[in-house]
Design an enzyme around this catalytic site. Structure first.
Site, mmCIF file in Angstrom:
data_model
loop_
_atom_site.group_PDB
_atom_site.id
_atom_site.type_symbol
_atom_site.label_atom_id
_atom_site.label_comp_id
_atom_site.label_asym_id
_atom_site.label_seq_id
_atom_site.Cartn_x
_atom_site.Cartn_y
_atom_site.Cartn_z
ATOM 1 N N ALA A 88 33.366 41.933 38.883
ATOM 2 C CA ALA A 88 32.757 40.772 39.555
ATOM 3 C C ALA A 88 33.208 40.679 41.012
ATOM 4 O O ALA A 88 32.434 40.250 41.871
ATOM 5 C CB ALA A 88 33.119 39.491 38.810
ATOM 6 N N CYS B 190 44.792 36.212 39.397
ATOM 7 C CA CYS B 190 44.886 36.792 40.739
ATOM 8 C C CYS B 190 45.872 36.043 41.611
ATOM 9 O O CYS B 190 46.297 36.544 42.633
ATOM 10 C CB CYS B 190 43.537 36.772 41.436
ATOM 11 S SG CYS B 190 42.342 37.704 40.564
HETATM 12 N N1 C6P Z 1 39.380 35.807 37.079
HETATM 13 C C1 C6P Z 1 41.357 34.815 36.114
HETATM 14 O O1 C6P Z 1 42.507 34.875 35.651
HETATM 15 P P1 C6P Z 1 37.464 40.940 38.447
HETATM 16 O O2 C6P Z 1 38.925 40.853 38.715
HETATM 17 O O3 C6P Z 1 36.742 41.455 39.633
HETATM 18 O O4 C6P Z 1 37.109 41.629 37.176
HETATM 19 O O5 C6P Z 1 36.949 39.426 38.229
HETATM 20 C C2 C6P Z 1 37.040 38.565 39.319
HETATM 21 C C3 C6P Z 1 36.567 37.210 38.963
HETATM 22 C C4 C6P Z 1 35.426 36.727 39.588
HETATM 23 N N2 C6P Z 1 34.939 35.518 39.308
HETATM 24 C C5 C6P Z 1 35.523 34.703 38.417
HETATM 25 C C6 C6P Z 1 34.923 33.369 38.139
HETATM 26 C C7 C6P Z 1 36.680 35.135 37.756
HETATM 27 O O6 C6P Z 1 37.265 34.314 36.882
HETATM 28 C C8 C6P Z 1 37.226 36.397 38.045
HETATM 29 C C9 C6P Z 1 38.485 36.844 37.410
HETATM 30 C C10 C6P Z 1 40.615 36.090 36.415
HETATM 31 O O7 C6P Z 1 40.793 33.737 36.290
HETATM 32 C C11 C6P Z 1 41.474 37.057 37.147
HETATM 33 S S1 C6P Z 1 41.888 36.470 38.761
#
Ligand code: C6P
Length: 394
Positions: free
Chosen positions: A72, A327
């Site tokens: 994402a 994050c």
């Molecule tokens: N939130 C949380 O602990 P990635 O890391 O790219 O797969 O996903 C990013 C991301 C983008 N949008 C939303 C709404 C998300 O919740 C997350 C990932 C995790 O809340 C890891 S920071």
């Protein structure tokens, strides 16, 4: 020691059926799907099938694009940087509207675009953690290129009025993007029904592996891309396709949608059971109306107990939770969502997020119900700030 995983908004375990589906593609089915020989050919039909499952999973139309990418964060970057190149640099629209509680992959990219001269509006949220439609109406103008609002918040689980926000954006000729990373697998996500122009997600939030995600682009919306090169993904993301992960995400999406009634029933029941037990603790509260939240998420706060200390204590007892977004886990600053909601500094330091999945069991929740209140009591007994709260109340 017992291990209870209540951090499914950070990531989920890979469903054994998903693992099984991708297994052969680590072995002798290792071709490049673009190769013309039999090794390539045998992949093409399976990848077509994986894409079909993904299209069906979010109800994308045949004319729409669905780009399989790494996550994402990549999708969010692609949308924002793509809108900058394809719309902002090419028209009089130089403004983006988003919310103050988006994931850092949105927030930091917005800051980057501001450094390039783009005007940004970050909409505040109310005490439920949601933006008001009035504030969206006020912010969007004929200069707005993009309105972006997450489908469900990763920390509170609150569901945003996506359809209405899309309508407001479109009424002023702006495009609409939603980050659905925390919605897929928890509630029904229908890209066409909400009239999203762009929609982003990550497979590992719904029991696929980490490192694979998706970007939906409505057929009428400008094409956005980050990685230029070969003709993979219809020219929208160059790079040899990651067949095992694409196959895994296709199966995971299908399983997640099949499990939605279970999420809405059993996962919500277990979550409510835990939530009720937390709310029975004096001076504890949970953010956001439970009927407006995804079924699996609780952002709770217990006065006088630092979120970090509680996490350590629970971790020692085998319970995995988080103080908020994974994050930001190394950042000891106050939880930015609670700050955005307007809670006081002390409360913003006491938040912990508990997030369940369809693999969470009743026994695990019972263990959490037995363990968390005790941990809070132990920490409060040695907390000077909680003693101060109690004195205030007397
Ligand atoms: N939130 C949380 O602990 P990635 O890391 O790219 O797969 O996903 C990013 C991301 C983008 N949008 C939303 C709404 C998300 O919740 C997350 C990932 C995790 O809340 C890891 S920071």
């Amino acid at each position: 020691m017992r291990r209870v995983y209540l951090d499914n908004n950070a990531t989920t375990m890979v469903d054994p059926k998903v693992k099984e589906a991708m297994e052969p593609f680590w072995g002798d089915k290792y071709g490049n799907s673009n190769s013309l020989h039999q090794f390539g050919a045998e992949l093409r039909s399976v990848l077509r099938d994986a894409l079909d499952r993904l299209y069906a999973g979010i109800n994308a139309g045949d004319e729409d694009d669905l780009v399989v990418n790494s996550c994402a964060s990549e999708g969010n970057n692609t949308v924002l940087q793509g809108i900058y190149r394809e719309v902002i640099c090419q028209s009089a629209r130089d403004h983006i509207v988003t919310t103050s509680v988006e994931h850092p992959s949105m927030r930091s990219t917005c800051h980057f675009l501001e450094s390039l001269g783009v005007k940004l509006t970050y909409l505040p949220v109310n005490n439920q953690g949601v933006v008001s439609l009035e504030s969206v109406k006020e912010a969007v103008s004929d200069k707005t290129a993009l309105v972006s609002a997450m489908w469900a918040n990763n920390e509170t689980g609150m569901i945003f009025p996506i359809r209405e926000i899309a309508e407001i954006a479109h009424s002023r000729g702006a495009l609409f993007h939603t980050d659905a990373a925390q919605a897929i697998g928890k509630i029904k996500v229908d890209a066409r029904e909400v009239e999203a122009d762009y929609l982003t997600f990550s497979g590992h939030k719904f029991h696929a592996p980490k490192g694979v995600g998706g970007l939906y682009i409505r057929s009428s919306a400008p094409k956005v891309r980050l990685i230029y090169g070969g003709e993979h993904m219809g020219g929208l993301r160059a790079g040899t396709l990651n067949a095992p992960f694409m196959i895994a995400m296709g199966v995971a999406m299908q399983l997640a949608n099949e499990a939605l009634p279970y999420e809405a029933g059993e996962v919500r029941r277990l979550k409510d059971k835990l939530e009720d037990a937390l709310l029975a603790i004096p001076d504890a509260f949970v953010v956001g109306d439970r009927n407006l939240r995804v079924p699996n998420t609780i952002l709770a706060s217990a006065r006088g107990v630092e979120g970090e200390s509680l996490l350590w204590d629970l971790n020692k007892r085998g319970i995995a939770a988080s103080t908020g977004s994974a994050c930001a886990s190394e950042d000891l600053a106050a939880n930015p969502i609670l700050s955005a909601i307007g809670s006081d500094e002390e409360l913003a330091h006491t938040a912990i997020r508990l997030s369940l999945s369809r693999f969470t069991t009743e026994e695990e929740i019972d263990y959490a119900i037995e363990t968390i209140p005790r941990a809070i009591k132990r920490l409060r007994d040695i907390s000077t700030s909680y003693a101060a709260v109690q004195n205030e109340q007397e």
